[in-house]
Design a protein around this motif. Structure first.
Motif, PDB file in Angstrom:
ATOM      1  N   PHE A 185      48.068  32.706  44.185  1.00  0.00           N
ATOM      2  CA  PHE A 185      48.027  33.014  45.623  1.00  0.00           C
ATOM      3  C   PHE A 185      47.584  34.455  45.854  1.00  0.00           C
ATOM      4  CE2 PHE A 185      50.365  34.912  49.191  1.00  0.00           C
ATOM      5  CZ  PHE A 185      49.820  34.190  50.244  1.00  0.00           C
ATOM      6  N   ASN A 186      48.127  35.384  45.061  1.00  0.00           N
ATOM      7  CA  ASN A 186      47.735  36.789  45.210  1.00  0.00           C
ATOM      8  C   ASN A 186      46.249  36.972  44.958  1.00  0.00           C
ATOM      9  OD1 ASN A 186      50.395  37.437  45.776  1.00  0.00           O
ATOM     10  ND2 ASN A 186      50.877  37.977  43.657  1.00  0.00           N
ATOM     11  N   LYS A 187      45.726  36.324  43.898  1.00  0.00           N
ATOM     12  CA  LYS A 187      44.295  36.431  43.616  1.00  0.00           C
ATOM     13  C   LYS A 187      43.465  35.811  44.742  1.00  0.00           C
ATOM     14  CE  LYS A 187      44.929  36.332  38.580  1.00  0.00           C
ATOM     15  NZ  LYS A 187      44.642  35.588  37.330  1.00  0.00           N
ATOM     16  N   MET A 188      43.961  34.700  45.294  1.00  0.00           N
ATOM     17  CA  MET A 188      43.232  34.035  46.365  1.00  0.00           C
ATOM     18  C   MET A 188      43.161  34.927  47.605  1.00  0.00           C
ATOM     19  SD  MET A 188      44.233  30.514  48.361  1.00  0.00           S
ATOM     20  CE  MET A 188      45.591  31.369  49.158  1.00  0.00           C
ATOM     21  N   VAL A 189      44.296  35.592  47.946  1.00  0.00           N
ATOM     22  CA  VAL A 189      44.306  36.477  49.115  1.00  0.00           C
ATOM     23  C   VAL A 189      43.317  37.621  48.935  1.00  0.00           C
ATOM     24  CG1 VAL A 189      45.723  38.078  50.452  1.00  0.00           C
ATOM     25  CG2 VAL A 189      46.653  35.868  49.793  1.00  0.00           C
ATOM     26  N   GLN A 190      43.310  38.220  47.731  1.00  0.00           N
ATOM     27  CA  GLN A 190      42.363  39.306  47.478  1.00  0.00           C
ATOM     28  C   GLN A 190      40.927  38.820  47.596  1.00  0.00           C
ATOM     29  OE1 GLN A 190      43.131  42.498  47.125  1.00  0.00           O
ATOM     30  NE2 GLN A 190      45.313  41.958  47.393  1.00  0.00           N
ATOM     31  N   ARG A 191      40.659  37.633  47.085  1.00  0.00           N
ATOM     32  CA  ARG A 191      39.311  37.089  47.161  1.00  0.00           C
ATOM     33  C   ARG A 191      38.931  36.778  48.612  1.00  0.00           C
ATOM     34  NH1 ARG A 191      34.315  37.429  45.544  1.00  0.00           N
ATOM     35  NH2 ARG A 191      33.191  35.408  45.564  1.00  0.00           N
ATOM     36  N   ILE A 192      39.881  36.279  49.399  1.00  0.00           N
ATOM     37  CA  ILE A 192      39.598  35.988  50.802  1.00  0.00           C
ATOM     38  C   ILE A 192      39.274  37.269  51.552  1.00  0.00           C
ATOM     39  CG2 ILE A 192      40.677  35.209  52.954  1.00  0.00           C
ATOM     40  CD1 ILE A 192      42.117  33.069  51.351  1.00  0.00           C
ATOM     41  N   LYS A 193      40.046  38.336  51.302  1.00  0.00           N
ATOM     42  CA  LYS A 193      39.762  39.618  51.946  1.00  0.00           C
ATOM     43  C   LYS A 193      38.351  40.097  51.625  1.00  0.00           C
ATOM     44  CE  LYS A 193      42.909  42.778  51.890  1.00  0.00           C
ATOM     45  NZ  LYS A 193      43.937  43.716  51.377  1.00  0.00           N
ATOM     46  N   GLN A 194      37.984  39.931  50.335  1.00  0.00           N
ATOM     47  CA  GLN A 194      36.643  40.341  49.927  1.00  0.00           C
ATOM     48  C   GLN A 194      35.577  39.508  50.632  1.00  0.00           C
ATOM     49  OE1 GLN A 194      36.094  40.093  45.710  1.00  0.00           O
ATOM     50  NE2 GLN A 194      33.930  40.642  45.774  1.00  0.00           N
ATOM     51  N   LEU A 195      35.785  38.188  50.697  1.00  0.00           N
ATOM     52  CA  LEU A 195      34.802  37.324  51.345  1.00  0.00           C
ATOM     53  C   LEU A 195      34.716  37.585  52.847  1.00  0.00           C
ATOM     54  CD1 LEU A 195      35.562  33.942  49.527  1.00  0.00           C
ATOM     55  CD2 LEU A 195      33.582  35.431  49.186  1.00  0.00           C
ATOM     56  N   ILE A 196      35.884  37.900  53.463  1.00  0.00           N
ATOM     57  CA  ILE A 196      35.860  38.192  54.901  1.00  0.00           C
ATOM     58  C   ILE A 196      35.023  39.428  55.185  1.00  0.00           C
ATOM     59  CG2 ILE A 196      37.312  38.995  56.816  1.00  0.00           C
ATOM     60  CD1 ILE A 196      39.459  37.075  55.864  1.00  0.00           C
ATOM     61  N   ASP A 197      35.210  40.440  54.342  1.00  0.00           N
ATOM     62  CA  ASP A 197      34.398  41.655  54.524  1.00  0.00           C
ATOM     63  C   ASP A 197      32.919  41.341  54.395  1.00  0.00           C
ATOM     64  OD1 ASP A 197      36.669  43.104  54.924  1.00  0.00           O
ATOM     65  OD2 ASP A 197      36.848  43.772  52.844  1.00  0.00           O
ATOM     66  N   GLU A 198      32.579  40.543  53.380  1.00  0.00           N
ATOM     67  CA  GLU A 198      31.164  40.211  53.173  1.00  0.00           C
ATOM     68  C   GLU A 198      30.624  39.389  54.351  1.00  0.00           C
ATOM     69  OE1 GLU A 198      30.876  38.220  49.478  1.00  0.00           O
ATOM     70  OE2 GLU A 198      31.424  39.976  48.263  1.00  0.00           O
ATOM     71  N   VAL A 199      31.409  38.402  54.803  1.00  0.00           N
ATOM     72  CA  VAL A 199      30.958  37.557  55.910  1.00  0.00           C
ATOM     73  C   VAL A 199      30.829  38.371  57.185  1.00  0.00           C
ATOM     74  CG1 VAL A 199      31.619  35.618  57.383  1.00  0.00           C
ATOM     75  CG2 VAL A 199      31.862  35.425  54.910  1.00  0.00           C
ATOM     76  N   TYR A 200      31.764  39.320  57.405  1.00  0.00           N
ATOM     77  CA  TYR A 200      31.705  40.141  58.607  1.00  0.00           C
ATOM     78  C   TYR A 200      30.427  40.977  58.644  1.00  0.00           C
ATOM     79  CZ  TYR A 200      33.079  43.531  62.157  1.00  0.00           C
ATOM     80  OH  TYR A 200      33.109  44.332  63.273  1.00  0.00           O
ATOM     81  N   LYS A 201      30.084  41.575  57.502  1.00  0.00           N
ATOM     82  CA  LYS A 201      28.861  42.367  57.439  1.00  0.00           C
ATOM     83  C   LYS A 201      27.630  41.495  57.665  1.00  0.00           C
ATOM     84  CE  LYS A 201      30.841  45.827  54.307  1.00  0.00           C
ATOM     85  NZ  LYS A 201      30.770  46.410  52.944  1.00  0.00           N
ATOM     86  N   LYS A 202      27.647  40.308  57.034  1.00  0.00           N
ATOM     87  CA  LYS A 202      26.507  39.407  57.227  1.00  0.00           C
ATOM     88  C   LYS A 202      26.398  38.945  58.672  1.00  0.00           C
ATOM     89  CE  LYS A 202      26.416  37.624  52.476  1.00  0.00           C
ATOM     90  NZ  LYS A 202      26.575  36.421  51.633  1.00  0.00           N
ATOM     91  N   GLN A 203      27.545  38.737  59.317  1.00  0.00           N
ATOM     92  CA  GLN A 203      27.526  38.281  60.705  1.00  0.00           C
ATOM     93  C   GLN A 203      26.948  39.351  61.619  1.00  0.00           C
ATOM     94  OE1 GLN A 203      31.357  37.260  62.269  1.00  0.00           O
ATOM     95  NE2 GLN A 203      30.522  36.008  63.903  1.00  0.00           N
ATOM     96  N   LEU A 204      27.320  40.602  61.355  1.00  0.00           N
ATOM     97  CA  LEU A 204      26.752  41.686  62.159  1.00  0.00           C
ATOM     98  C   LEU A 204      25.242  41.750  61.995  1.00  0.00           C
ATOM     99  CD1 LEU A 204      29.352  44.581  61.651  1.00  0.00           C
ATOM    100  CD2 LEU A 204      29.017  43.139  63.663  1.00  0.00           C
ATOM    101  N   MET A 205      24.806  41.627  60.746  1.00  0.00           N
ATOM    102  CA  MET A 205      23.372  41.655  60.495  1.00  0.00           C
ATOM    103  C   MET A 205      22.688  40.467  61.176  1.00  0.00           C
ATOM    104  SD  MET A 205      23.460  42.767  56.468  1.00  0.00           S
ATOM    105  CE  MET A 205      21.697  42.667  56.309  1.00  0.00           C
ATOM    106  N   LEU A 206      23.365  39.296  61.130  1.00  0.00           N
ATOM    107  CA  LEU A 206      22.790  38.107  61.750  1.00  0.00           C
ATOM    108  C   LEU A 206      22.690  38.267  63.260  1.00  0.00           C
ATOM    109  CD1 LEU A 206      21.790  35.193  61.516  1.00  0.00           C
ATOM    110  CD2 LEU A 206      24.181  34.445  61.662  1.00  0.00           C
TER     111      LEU A 206
END
Length: 604
Positions: free
Chosen positions: A369-390
């Motif tokens: 669960f801890n690893k999953m939360v860290q990975r989700i945070k990382q993916l959210i950051d990446e998706v947020y940046k991509k969304q801004l660019m989009l």
């Protein structure tokens, strides 16, 4: 039954893990113990019931032994009387002797009878009935049936046929309320010893309590019944109830008792408490001594075993509940903690971590669960940046469609040429088109005031009316209250263009287009309505879901789909976009956005 099973299944599947563990553990602990306790109690009750029945049977054998002695004593008494010389002489005398001699004979015989009765304390009555008319008896009265007897009557007939041997006769009664004093009689035919000439009859009446005193020593069980039956099943004596004395026993187990010698069994009693029937047969008389004992009395001794089993089951049940609770809490508490952390993550809090002292399956689940939360945070950051660019890319792409500078310069030249040649319509059309182009290439905030957006829409509609002439009728109603508020740039214009191109252009006859705007609570609502050819419900569904693809090569891409996409980009879910349309009836599009009092007053 099926619904009940489904409800039970749904309840078990839907309940918490802790309850499931308790529900599973308790039956596993209690059911085997309950089965073992019930089996032990049942077997012990059977053993106790058998042993107590054997004890009662031995007691009945002893009572029957005592009754046999009583019968032998009666037989011996009748033999003494039969062989007594003085009694033989008195009964041999002539009936016509003097009264004084008769009185003297009566005193002699009564003294002899009193002597015989004096040996034992018997509750019996002796009657000597001579053929010479003499009557001697130990009681106070002589019954009529003995004073004037009939030789063919039951008791006397039996004595006459026995020829001097002893006989036994049971007193039968047809009324249960009758006084059952005398229940058994014994008798002999008296004969002259020397000549074998009949002298009369001797009758011994035995009272019911004389027999009851014998089997009262058998220690009657509480609630039980003791019966003395003759060979035919008639009740000679009973205790404690006397109402069936003299009647035939009316019970389904009578045949089994009459055909057997001794034993015990539990008859099938429908609708009544179970009883145990214990019986023993006299070897001399053939009489049956029967004891009916309630099974509950026999198994009373096993109540201590039952109470012990119940105590053990309750004790183990309490212990099992405690153990089940402790185990369920130990197992489910980490899961509850993990569930609460997941709830926080679900609500957007990513700054959580699961800590566990153990490395069991739950601990490993927590690490994952801890690893999953860290990975989700990382993916959210990446998706947020991509969304801004989009967002930036799509907005630029939309603006780029209205960004040809050379067209604006060319239109300005056409406008001057039209003025020189006094072509007012062409000049006004070119001015409107130029303002549209200037508006499209203007940089800055994506939000403009409603009145400015409506000005550009009027320019657009002026050009369209010049093109379609009287075929297009336009009505615009915008409340003054919302003109100073802000809206998304180029939000309504693509929808108006879509209504004209795809709804009104191909419609036969005159087309009508209505644009309205007003405030609804904390929102601004726009309504674009046309009476064009409309759309099917399937097409409306595809447009709203973003799955509509135009088959026209001239489609610029600025339409309903882009409008919906831009609303999603700038307002997230805080907007409303609805389409109502029917074939050949027209289309109504409703747009609702939050109130914005400045170009930066929006939230995604």
């Amino acid at each position: 039954m099926f619904n009940l099973r489904n409800r039970l299944q749904n309840y078990l599947l839907g309940t918490s893990l802790q309850k499931k563990l308790i529900i599973l553990f308790l039956p596993l602990a209690i059911i085997p113990l309950s089965i073992l306790g019930t089996f032990s109690y049942y077997k012990s009750s059977q053993v106790v019931q058998t042993q107590v029945s054997k004890t009662i049977l031995e007691s009945l054998s002893q009572v029957n032994y005592s009754l046999n002695y009583f019968v032998k004593d009666i037989e011996q008494l009748t033999m003494y009387i039969y062989s007594n010389r003085e009694i033989q002489d008195v009964l041999s005398k002539d009936q016509g002797r003097t009264l004084a001699e008769k009185q003297q004979d009566e005193k002699r015989v009564n003294d002899i009878l009193d002597t015989f009765l004096g040996f034992k304390n018997w509750n019996i009555a002796i009657y000597l009935l001579g053929e010479n008319g003499d009557r001697y008896f130990t009681g106070n009265l002589l019954p009529n049936q003995y004073d004037d007897y009939n030789l063919n009557w039951g008791l006397f007939r039996k004595m006459r046929l026995a020829g001097g041997n002893i006989i036994w006769d049971t007193h039968y009664s047809m009324k249960k309320t009758e006084d059952f004093g005398i229940v058994l009689s014994s008798g002999r035919l008296l004969k002259k010893i020397e000549t074998n000439k009949p002298l009369g009859f001797m009758v011994v009446d035995i009272m019911e309590n004389a027999l009851a005193d014998k089997y009262n020593k058998a220690h009657l069980q509480p609630g039980g019944q003791m019966l003395l039956l003759d060979r035919n099943g008639y009740v000679i004596s009973s205790t404690p109830s006397k109402h069936i004395v003299g009647t035939k026993l009316n019970e389904p187990y009578l045949d089994k008792v009459l055909t057997g010698n001794k034993g015990f069994f539990e008859p099938a009693n429908k609708g009544s408490a179970p009883v145990m029937v214990v019986y023993d047969t006299s070897e001399i008389t053939g009489f049956k001594l029967v004891s009916i004992v309630p099974v509950a009395v026999l198994t009373k001794e096993s109540s201590s075993i039952r109470n012990l089993m119940l105590f053990i089951i309750i004790l183990f049940g309490v212990v099992s509940c405690w153990v089940a609770y402790v185990l369920s809490v130990t197992i489910t508490n980490p899961l509850r903690k993990l569930k609460s952390l997941m709830y926080l993550v679900e609500n957007g809090n990513m700054d959580v971590a699961f800590s566990s002292k153990y490395r069991d399956e739950v601990g490993q689940l927590g690490l994952s669960f801890n690893k999953m939360v860290q990975r989700i945070k990382q993916l959210i950051d990446e998706v947020y940046k991509k969304q801004l660019m989009l967002k930036e890319a799509e907005i630029k792409a939309i603006h780029a469609q209205f960004n040809p500078h050379f067209l604006y310069n060319a239109l300005d030249s056409i406008n001057w040429m039209a003025r020189i040649n006094k072509m007012t319509d062409i000049s006004q059309t070119v001015i409107s088109l130029g303002e549209l182009l200037r508006f499209s290439i203007r940089k800055g905030q994506p939000f403009i005031q409603v009145k400015e957006d409506m000005h550009q829409i009027r320019n657009f509609l002026f050009i369209q009316q010049m093109r379609y002439g009287d075929k297009l009728e336009v009505e615009i109603q915008i409340d003054e209250e919302i003109e100073s508020l802000y809206t998304l740039k180029l939000l309504i214009q693509p929808i108006v263009e879509n209504a004209i191109t795809h709804g009104l252009e191909i419609k036969p006859g005159k087309g009508q287009l209505s644009i309205r705007g007003w405030r609804v609570r904390e929102c601004v609502r726009f309504e674009i309505r046309d009476n064009g050819v409309g759309m099917s419900s399937e097409m409306v569904e595809r447009v709203l879901s973003g799955k509509y693809v135009s088959d026209s090569e001239q489609n610029t891409g600025i339409g309903l789909e882009n409008s919906i996409k831009r609303l999603q980009l700038y307002f997230g879910s805080n907007y409303r976009f609805e389409i109502e349309s029917e074939i050949m009836q027209g289309t109504t599009i409703l747009i609702e956005i939050p109130i914005m009092r400045s170009g930066e007053d929006h939230r995604v």
